[in-house]
Design an enzyme around this catalytic site. Structure first.
Site, PDB file in Angstrom:
ATOM      1  N   GLY A 117      40.750  50.893  33.855  1.00  0.00           N
ATOM      2  CA  GLY A 117      40.070  49.606  33.955  1.00  0.00           C
ATOM      3  C   GLY A 117      39.802  49.264  35.405  1.00  0.00           C
ATOM      4  O   GLY A 117      40.227  49.976  36.322  1.00  0.00           O
ATOM      5  N   ASP A 236      47.638  32.954  36.691  1.00  0.00           N
ATOM      6  CA  ASP A 236      46.405  33.660  36.321  1.00  0.00           C
ATOM      7  C   ASP A 236      46.559  34.323  34.949  1.00  0.00           C
ATOM      8  O   ASP A 236      46.223  35.495  34.769  1.00  0.00           O
ATOM      9  CB  ASP A 236      46.044  34.698  37.382  1.00  0.00           C
ATOM     10  CG  ASP A 236      44.578  35.129  37.294  1.00  0.00           C
ATOM     11  OD1 ASP A 236      43.772  34.386  36.687  1.00  0.00           O
ATOM     12  OD2 ASP A 236      44.232  36.199  37.831  1.00  0.00           O
TER      13      ASP A 236
END
Length: 320
Positions: A117, A236
């Protein structure tokens, strides 16, 4: 536009004291912190007096620029906040202790395979350690994508936090290194992908079962509880930062990317607007003080995302 001293320090949640003496503002410098002297009748030791002063955010996200007149001279001083000072202390400790290895290239330490990713500042690869043959997820952060000191402090903060948690609800730390061009952080490999991968797969594989969503959110909340009990805010939480250890199961969850995480003792930084649009709590977006409950709001946004995929069976959530 620059704010007045009173406004900027009030916004910082009472981390600094404020006194006004005959229209002048007294600043005292102490270990990189800025605060007004509690003595409003005489000039304190190791201090300066600025008249007509103003404060603004510096080029570095976590710095404070103070401007004003010192006598007949215009004065401009840049003060790092407590969070920045502690960040550089962390960086120095990590290097001096040998936690961050100095290498010429990643291949000196790992055999890199396929890409798993990528994000705005990094790419993640499957890799095998040259010593011990352990398979890991290797995050590569090119320094050209981290131009400011604040960006690089985020890397050091993530390394320190991964070490601190030791896999307790968070991805396990497997080592790190630095070359002239990049930072490298190795962590345990999660074969199940991320919550974002699961949500996107609903377009191919059909709606997410409600039971799966329930398992996922319960597991995320348990991981987050461990983080909060140790005094940290993740800051986050989002689908990309939730990983599953085993393919096909949403029960064994890990939290990723602790670069923005923060210990709640550093109150000055709990006014920073950080996180990801769509997941960040309203008080974070508004620049107001926030605490652990900001993470819980983000989990709610994640739940909404997964429920959307369950109801519609397709990947077209407005957040993305």
């Amino acid at each position: 536009m620059a704010s007045t001293f009173a406004q900027i320090f009030e916004r910082r949640g009472g981390c600094f004291r404020r006194e006004v003496c005959k229209g002048r503002l007294w600043l005292q410098l102490d270990s990189g912190r800025v605060f007004f002297s509690s003595n409003a009748t005489s000039k304190p030791t190791s201090s300066i007096v600025l008249e007509g002063g103003s404060c603004s955010r510096g080029e570095e996200r976590n710095s404070l620029v103070v401007e004003g007149r010192h006598g007949s001279t215009s004065t401009r001083i840049i003060f790092p906040t407590t969070a920045v000072l502690e960040g550089w202390e962390t960086a120095l400790t990590l290097h001096q202790s040998g936690v961050i290895r100095q290498i010429n290239r990643a291949e000196d330490v790992w055999r890199i395979a396929d890409k798993l990713g990528e994000g705005a500042f990094s790419s993640v690869y499957r890799a095998t350690a040259q010593e011990g043959e352990k398979v890991v997820a290797l995050k590569i952060l090119p320094k050209r994508l981290l131009p400011s000191s604040s960006d690089r402090l985020r890397v050091f903060r993530e390394i320190e936090t991964l070490q601190f948690f030791g896999g307790d609800g968070v991805i396990s730390f497997e080592g790190c290194a630095e070359s002239n061009d990049s930072f490298f952080i190795a962590s345990e490999l999660c074969e199940g992908g991320t919550a974002l991968d699961v949500a996107q797969a609903s377009e191919r594989e059909g709606p997410l079962p409600e039971q799966k969503i329930s398992e996922c959110i319960r597991s995320v909340l348990l991981c987050l509880q461990r983080v909060h009990l140790r005094g940290y805010i993740h800051r986050d939480i989002k689908a990309e930062n939730i990983a599953f250890k085993v393919k096909g199961s949403l029960r064994d969850t890990r939290l990723l990317d602790l670069g923005l995480s923060l210990h709640t003792d550093i109150q000055a930084a709990t006014l920073e607007t950080v996180g990801t649009d769509g997941y960040a709590a309203p008080e974070v977006v508004a620049g107001k003080p926030y605490a652990l409950n900001a993470d819980v709001f983000s989990v709610g946004a994640l739940t909404l995302l997964l429920c959307w995929c369950a109801l519609r069976g397709c990947w077209d959530f407005p957040m993305y």
